[in-house]
Design a protein around this motif. Structure first.
Motif, PDB file in Angstrom:
ATOM      1  N   VAL A  15       0.658  -1.026  -0.301  1.00 12.18           N
ATOM      2  CA  VAL A  15       0.140   0.221   0.212  1.00 12.18           C
ATOM      3  C   VAL A  15       1.139   1.110  -0.187  1.00 12.18           C
ATOM      4  O   VAL A  15       0.592   2.563  -0.364  1.00 12.18           O
ATOM      5  CB  VAL A  15      -0.677   0.000   1.131  1.00 12.18           C
ATOM      6  N   ARG A  16       2.126   1.218   1.062  1.00  6.69           N
ATOM      7  CA  ARG A  16       2.707   2.579   0.848  1.00  6.69           C
ATOM      8  C   ARG A  16       3.664   2.577  -0.521  1.00  6.69           C
ATOM      9  O   ARG A  16       3.999   3.441  -0.944  1.00  6.69           O
ATOM     10  CB  ARG A  16       3.586   1.718   1.795  1.00  6.69           C
ATOM     11  N   VAL A  17       3.765   1.461  -1.379  1.00  8.38           N
ATOM     12  CA  VAL A  17       4.648   0.976  -2.097  1.00  8.38           C
ATOM     13  C   VAL A  17       4.101   2.264  -3.659  1.00  8.38           C
ATOM     14  O   VAL A  17       4.278   3.212  -4.006  1.00  8.38           O
ATOM     15  CB  VAL A  17       4.641   0.009  -2.744  1.00  8.38           C
ATOM     16  N   VAL A  18       2.188   1.796  -3.434  1.00  8.31           N
ATOM     17  CA  VAL A  18       1.651   2.137  -4.098  1.00  8.31           C
ATOM     18  C   VAL A  18       1.135   3.876  -4.232  1.00  8.31           C
ATOM     19  O   VAL A  18       0.839   5.166  -4.737  1.00  8.31           O
ATOM     20  CB  VAL A  18      -0.103   1.670  -4.645  1.00  8.31           C
ATOM     21  N   ALA A  19       1.394   4.143  -3.137  1.00  9.89           N
ATOM     22  CA  ALA A  19       0.997   5.547  -2.732  1.00  9.89           C
ATOM     23  C   ALA A  19       2.199   6.334  -2.957  1.00  9.89           C
ATOM     24  O   ALA A  19       1.064   7.306  -3.470  1.00  9.89           O
ATOM     25  CB  ALA A  19       0.219   5.467  -0.762  1.00  9.89           C
ATOM     26  N   ALA A  20       3.112   5.718  -2.674  1.00 16.15           N
ATOM     27  CA  ALA A  20       4.835   6.945  -3.106  1.00 16.15           C
ATOM     28  C   ALA A  20       4.576   6.643  -4.687  1.00 16.15           C
ATOM     29  O   ALA A  20       4.899   7.538  -5.203  1.00 16.15           O
ATOM     30  CB  ALA A  20       6.003   5.915  -2.321  1.00 16.15           C
ATOM     31  N   LYS A  21       4.511   5.349  -5.485  1.00 19.85           N
ATOM     32  CA  LYS A  21       3.659   5.619  -7.191  1.00 19.85           C
ATOM     33  C   LYS A  21       3.051   7.320  -7.018  1.00 19.85           C
ATOM     34  O   LYS A  21       2.512   7.764  -8.372  1.00 19.85           O
ATOM     35  CB  LYS A  21       3.479   4.612  -7.580  1.00 19.85           C
ATOM     36  N   GLY A  22       1.215   6.410  -6.372  1.00 21.13           N
ATOM     37  CA  GLY A  22       0.753   7.964  -6.582  1.00 21.13           C
ATOM     38  C   GLY A  22       0.815   9.398  -6.603  1.00 21.13           C
ATOM     39  O   GLY A  22       0.463  10.185  -7.605  1.00 21.13           O
ATOM     40  N   VAL A  23       1.589   9.803  -5.680  1.00 20.93           N
ATOM     41  CA  VAL A  23       1.994  10.903  -5.230  1.00 20.93           C
ATOM     42  C   VAL A  23       3.207  11.211  -6.731  1.00 20.93           C
ATOM     43  O   VAL A  23       3.772  12.320  -6.775  1.00 20.93           O
ATOM     44  CB  VAL A  23       3.237  11.206  -4.052  1.00 20.93           C
ATOM     45  N   ALA A  24       4.111  10.423  -6.763  1.00 20.03           N
ATOM     46  CA  ALA A  24       5.017  10.441  -7.676  1.00 20.03           C
ATOM     47  C   ALA A  24       4.361  10.910  -8.998  1.00 20.03           C
ATOM     48  O   ALA A  24       4.456  11.449 -10.046  1.00 20.03           O
ATOM     49  CB  ALA A  24       6.331   8.883  -8.190  1.00 20.03           C
ATOM     50  N   ALA A  25       3.173  10.946  -9.919  1.00 18.66           N
ATOM     51  CA  ALA A  25       2.567  10.522 -10.048  1.00 18.66           C
ATOM     52  C   ALA A  25       1.749  11.889 -10.696  1.00 18.66           C
ATOM     53  O   ALA A  25       1.609  12.245 -12.162  1.00 18.66           O
ATOM     54  CB  ALA A  25       1.101   8.927 -10.815  1.00 18.66           C
ATOM     55  N   LEU A  26       1.478  12.155  -9.769  1.00 14.44           N
ATOM     56  CA  LEU A  26       0.457  13.446  -9.067  1.00 14.44           C
ATOM     57  C   LEU A  26       2.082  14.569  -9.616  1.00 14.44           C
ATOM     58  O   LEU A  26       1.382  15.272 -10.716  1.00 14.44           O
ATOM     59  CB  LEU A  26       0.289  13.688  -8.107  1.00 14.44           C
ATOM     60  N   ILE A  27       3.176  14.156  -9.327  1.00 19.07           N
ATOM     61  CA  ILE A  27       3.884  14.963  -9.144  1.00 19.07           C
ATOM     62  C   ILE A  27       4.563  15.680 -11.010  1.00 19.07           C
ATOM     63  O   ILE A  27       4.464  16.303 -11.440  1.00 19.07           O
ATOM     64  CB  ILE A  27       5.875  15.210  -8.157  1.00 19.07           C
ATOM     65  N   ALA A  28       4.758  13.988 -11.294  1.00 20.44           N
ATOM     66  CA  ALA A  28       5.300  14.058 -12.355  1.00 20.44           C
ATOM     67  C   ALA A  28       4.350  14.513 -13.854  1.00 20.44           C
ATOM     68  O   ALA A  28       4.119  14.751 -14.598  1.00 20.44           O
ATOM     69  CB  ALA A  28       5.224  12.576 -12.901  1.00 20.44           C
ATOM     70  N   GLY A  29       2.843  14.205 -13.285  1.00 22.63           N
ATOM     71  CA  GLY A  29       1.830  14.499 -13.859  1.00 22.63           C
ATOM     72  C   GLY A  29       2.074  16.025 -14.495  1.00 22.63           C
ATOM     73  O   GLY A  29       1.744  17.153 -14.738  1.00 22.63           O
ATOM     74  N   ALA A  30       1.853  16.907 -13.202  1.00 24.70           N
ATOM     75  CA  ALA A  30       2.098  17.949 -12.833  1.00 24.70           C
ATOM     76  C   ALA A  30       3.704  18.619 -13.905  1.00 24.70           C
ATOM     77  O   ALA A  30       3.276  19.831 -14.656  1.00 24.70           O
ATOM     78  CB  ALA A  30       2.105  18.833 -11.147  1.00 24.70           C
ATOM     79  N   VAL A  31       4.348  17.970 -13.844  1.00 25.45           N
ATOM     80  CA  VAL A  31       5.604  18.267 -14.330  1.00 25.45           C
ATOM     81  C   VAL A  31       5.240  18.510 -16.077  1.00 25.45           C
ATOM     82  O   VAL A  31       5.316  19.546 -16.319  1.00 25.45           O
ATOM     83  CB  VAL A  31       6.914  18.011 -13.672  1.00 25.45           C
ATOM     84  N   LEU A  32       4.886  17.740 -16.296  1.00 32.60           N
ATOM     85  CA  LEU A  32       4.816  17.160 -17.383  1.00 32.60           C
ATOM     86  C   LEU A  32       3.216  18.503 -18.027  1.00 32.60           C
ATOM     87  O   LEU A  32       3.687  19.007 -19.408  1.00 32.60           O
ATOM     88  CB  LEU A  32       3.764  15.646 -18.055  1.00 32.60           C
ATOM     89  N   GLY A  33       2.346  18.692 -17.610  1.00 30.57           N
ATOM     90  CA  GLY A  33       1.919  19.394 -17.450  1.00 30.57           C
ATOM     91  C   GLY A  33       2.338  21.301 -17.680  1.00 30.57           C
ATOM     92  O   GLY A  33       1.772  22.703 -18.446  1.00 30.57           O
ATOM     93  N   ALA A  34       3.116  21.591 -16.443  1.00 32.05           N
ATOM     94  CA  ALA A  34       3.212  22.644 -16.188  1.00 32.05           C
ATOM     95  C   ALA A  34       4.184  22.772 -17.806  1.00 32.05           C
ATOM     96  O   ALA A  34       4.832  24.096 -18.198  1.00 32.05           O
ATOM     97  CB  ALA A  34       4.532  22.502 -15.338  1.00 32.05           C
ATOM     98  N   VAL A  35       5.311  21.338 -18.119  1.00 29.16           N
ATOM     99  CA  VAL A  35       6.220  21.853 -19.662  1.00 29.16           C
ATOM    100  C   VAL A  35       5.466  22.109 -20.567  1.00 29.16           C
ATOM    101  O   VAL A  35       6.039  23.792 -21.332  1.00 29.16           O
ATOM    102  CB  VAL A  35       7.337  20.485 -19.796  1.00 29.16           C
ATOM    103  N   ALA A  36       4.189  21.562 -20.718  1.00 30.21           N
ATOM    104  CA  ALA A  36       2.809  22.178 -21.679  1.00 30.21           C
ATOM    105  C   ALA A  36       2.508  23.461 -22.206  1.00 30.21           C
ATOM    106  O   ALA A  36       2.263  24.442 -23.185  1.00 30.21           O
ATOM    107  CB  ALA A  36       2.231  20.767 -22.108  1.00 30.21           C
ATOM    108  N   VAL A  37       2.400  23.484 -20.727  1.00 32.08           N
ATOM    109  CA  VAL A  37       1.545  25.311 -20.061  1.00 32.08           C
ATOM    110  C   VAL A  37       2.718  26.115 -21.059  1.00 32.08           C
ATOM    111  O   VAL A  37       3.144  26.939 -21.892  1.00 32.08           O
ATOM    112  CB  VAL A  37       1.283  25.334 -19.108  1.00 32.08           C
ATOM    113  N   LEU A  38       4.353  26.133 -20.351  1.00 28.67           N
ATOM    114  CA  LEU A  38       5.659  26.796 -21.320  1.00 28.67           C
ATOM    115  C   LEU A  38       4.970  26.801 -21.977  1.00 28.67           C
ATOM    116  O   LEU A  38       5.787  27.797 -23.141  1.00 28.67           O
ATOM    117  CB  LEU A  38       6.349  26.382 -20.521  1.00 28.67           C
ATOM    118  N   VAL A  39       5.331  25.890 -22.967  1.00 28.10           N
ATOM    119  CA  VAL A  39       5.740  25.698 -24.530  1.00 28.10           C
ATOM    120  C   VAL A  39       4.220  26.348 -25.220  1.00 28.10           C
ATOM    121  O   VAL A  39       5.074  27.192 -25.705  1.00 28.10           O
ATOM    122  CB  VAL A  39       5.755  23.916 -24.532  1.00 28.10           C
TER     123      VAL A  39
END
Lengths: 247, 294
Positions: free
Chosen positions: A96-120
């Motif tokens: 459960v903790r592993v999936v939770a960590a992956k979930g937070v990582a996905a939220l961060i990675a998705g946000a970074v991908l979105g931010a890159v897209a917005v900037l571009v």
């Protein structure tokens, strides 16, 4: 949990796939901005001084949440495919903790991908205006709000994708199912059952990213629904991972 | 120091019984070999021990604690289960950096273990391009990362070159010599005979034997004593009376089974027979393994 999160973020940063997604998203957005600028007003190389036209250019990044959903599906499915989930669980046996960590990582990675897209999108739109010597007429605040919406939608979209990938467990199947739903099922549902289609993931990301423009659904309601999809899918992935034997 | 205990471990996969009421212990300070034919349940047992699959019945524990209940397990237990459990697009060094970050280990530890396993020169290459031996070394580096007191290794010598096999042997002996608990499975029985001090043999998920290596090879029918005497006929009669199986090979040479060398020496003295040679020969581990698992 923090150390697991560090490990998960490092995983994302040390494979080419992540950078291919970021680069591919950027190139797609440049292409979209270029095509929109070239065909503005329904004519070739038409004027760009209309606020709606400029808004469309600056919000070209709204495609990125869809890409983030696909990117998110790889988070758990790739680990299961390459059996790296074994070494992950040997370091932290709490699934459960592993999936939770992956979930937070996905939220961060998705946000970074979105931010890159917005900037571009912003840079490409600004260049298009500069090249055509067009003065900006779109409200900066509207562009900023749409940008924040895109980042939030990409973040939540990646979380939803992670959950879907974790439930289906097969990388190719997960990507295939997500693409089928986003590109075929949702458009079909949109024409047959528009009221229902509004609440499907792709529509929700669009509403969150574009501040609910053109629909009766508020951005907050859409964001809540998208977050709900993400949390439920990720919880289902955690339950799935807890139940399986890693042979 | 940590003791591993497998108690009444049973694992069913549908109708298939992979492990059947298996019990044994692995004590610290020795290398314990884990042997069995293909599909005998070795990997399933190791994975149950590491919490990767749930036993149907029974338990597998480290000093009484399940793996998932260990605090910072990577600091206590190092494991190698699969040679190719890497993302092929990630470098060997990055693979270890990921594990080190998650386990709260310093980044310098990554370079230390890369040096230990002899992979420093290839550390920046993608793991997908590694040879089987290099993948094994990377897996071993991952197992050693937390400097654990327990090592659980499934077929670690697969793909290693002769230098690598010798290095692995020295590594395992060194760890065991410093009090580590080492459980290692291998199909390379000659190599296992050089590494292991104790051996657990299973077949069809059930324990066949768990004993010291010498006891297992000594008990096998391949064990014999070669001797030479100028009074072969007299000694052969005396040995047969004592229950020995004796075969004569001419020139005063006898081969004796079912009696050990001290007993033969005593019988020869009592029969007033002169001995010119008395050489115990144990069965190889391979002989013993094939006898036990056939």
């Amino acid at each position: 949990m923090l150390s697991q999160l560090r490990g998960e973020l490092l995983k994302l940063a040390t494979v080419r796939t992540t950078w291919v997604f970021a680069l591919g998203t950027s190139l797609l957005i440049v292409l979209v901005v270029t095509l929109q600028a070239a065909t503005a007003g329904g004519e070739l190389m038409g004027p760009l001084d209309d606020a709606a036209t400029q808004s469309a250019l600056f919000t070209s990044s709204t495609v990125s949440p869809i890409i983030a959903i696909v990117f998110g599906t790889l988070g758990l499915a790739t680990e299961l495919r390459h059996h790296t989930i074994v070494s992950t669980l040997l370091v932290d046996a709490s699934r459960v903790r592993v999936v939770a960590a992956k979930g937070v990582a996905a939220l961060i990675a998705g946000a970074v991908l979105g931010a890159v897209a917005v900037l571009v999108a912003a840079v490409a739109a600004a260049l298009a205006l500069a090249v055509t010597s067009t003065a900006p007429t779109v409200a900066a605040a509207d562009v900023a709000v749409a940008g924040l919406g895109t980042i939030a939608a990409a973040s939540l979209g990646a979380l939803f994708g992670l959950g879907v990938g974790g439930v289906l467990r097969n990388q190719a199947l997960a990507v295939g199912v997500v693409l089928l739903v986003l590109l075929a099922v949702e458009p079909l549902a949109g024409s047959l059952l528009p009221a229902v289609a509004t609440w499907l993931p792709s529509s929700l990301t669009t509403i969150v990213a574009e501040a609910g423009a053109g629909t009766d659904t508020s951005r907050w309601a859409a964001a809540s629904a998208l977050a709900g999809y993400g949390v439920v899918a990720t919880a289902a992935a955690a339950v799935t991972l807890r139940r399986i034997d890693l042979t | 120091m940590t003791t591993l205990r497998i108690e009444h471990l049973t694992k069913h996969f549908g109708d298939t019984v992979a492990v059947d009421d298996l019990s044994f212990g692995v004590r610290p300070g020795v290398v314990t070999g884990f042997l069995g034919p293909n599909g005998s349940g070795k990997s399933t047992t190791m994975r149950a021990l590491l919490g990767l699959l749930a036993p149907t019945h029974g338990s597998a524990t480290f000093d009484g604690h399940r793996y998932r209940d260990l605090r910072d397990p990577a600091h206590r237990v190092g494991a190698l289960l699969e040679a190719d459990a890497f993302h092929p697009g990630r470098s060997g060094r990055d693979h270890l950096r990921v594990l080190a970050a998650a386990a709260r280990l310093p980044a310098r530890r990554v370079d230390e273990v890369l040096d230990t396993v002899g992979l420093a020169a290839a550390a920046h290459r993608h793991a997908g391009g590694y040879s089987l031996g290099m993948k094994q070394r990377l897996g071993l580096a991952g197992a050693l990362l937390g400097d654990p007191e327990v090592l659980i290794l499934d077929e670690p010598a697969n793909g290693l070159d002769p230098q690598g096999v010798r290095w692995l042997r020295d590594l395992l002996r060194h760890h065991a010599g410093h009090g580590a608990t080492v459980l290692v499975s291998s199909h390379l029985l000659a190599e296992m005979a050089l590494i292991a001090e104790e051996v657990v043999v299973i077949r069809s998920g059930r324990l066949i034997t768990h004993d010291r290596l010498e006891a297992i090879t000594g008990a096998a029918t391949g064990a014999q004593v070669d001797l030479r005497t100028p009074q072969a006929d007299d000694l052969a009669r005396a040995l047969r009376r004592a229950g020995g199986e004796v075969s004569a090979h001419g020139d005063g040479r006898l081969v004796v089974r079912s009696l050990d060398a001290p007993s033969i020496g005593r019988i020869a003295r009592e029969a007033d027979v002169e001995l010119h040679e008395l050489t115990p020969r144990t069965a190889s581990l391979e002989d013993a393994f094939l006898e036990l698992t056939s």
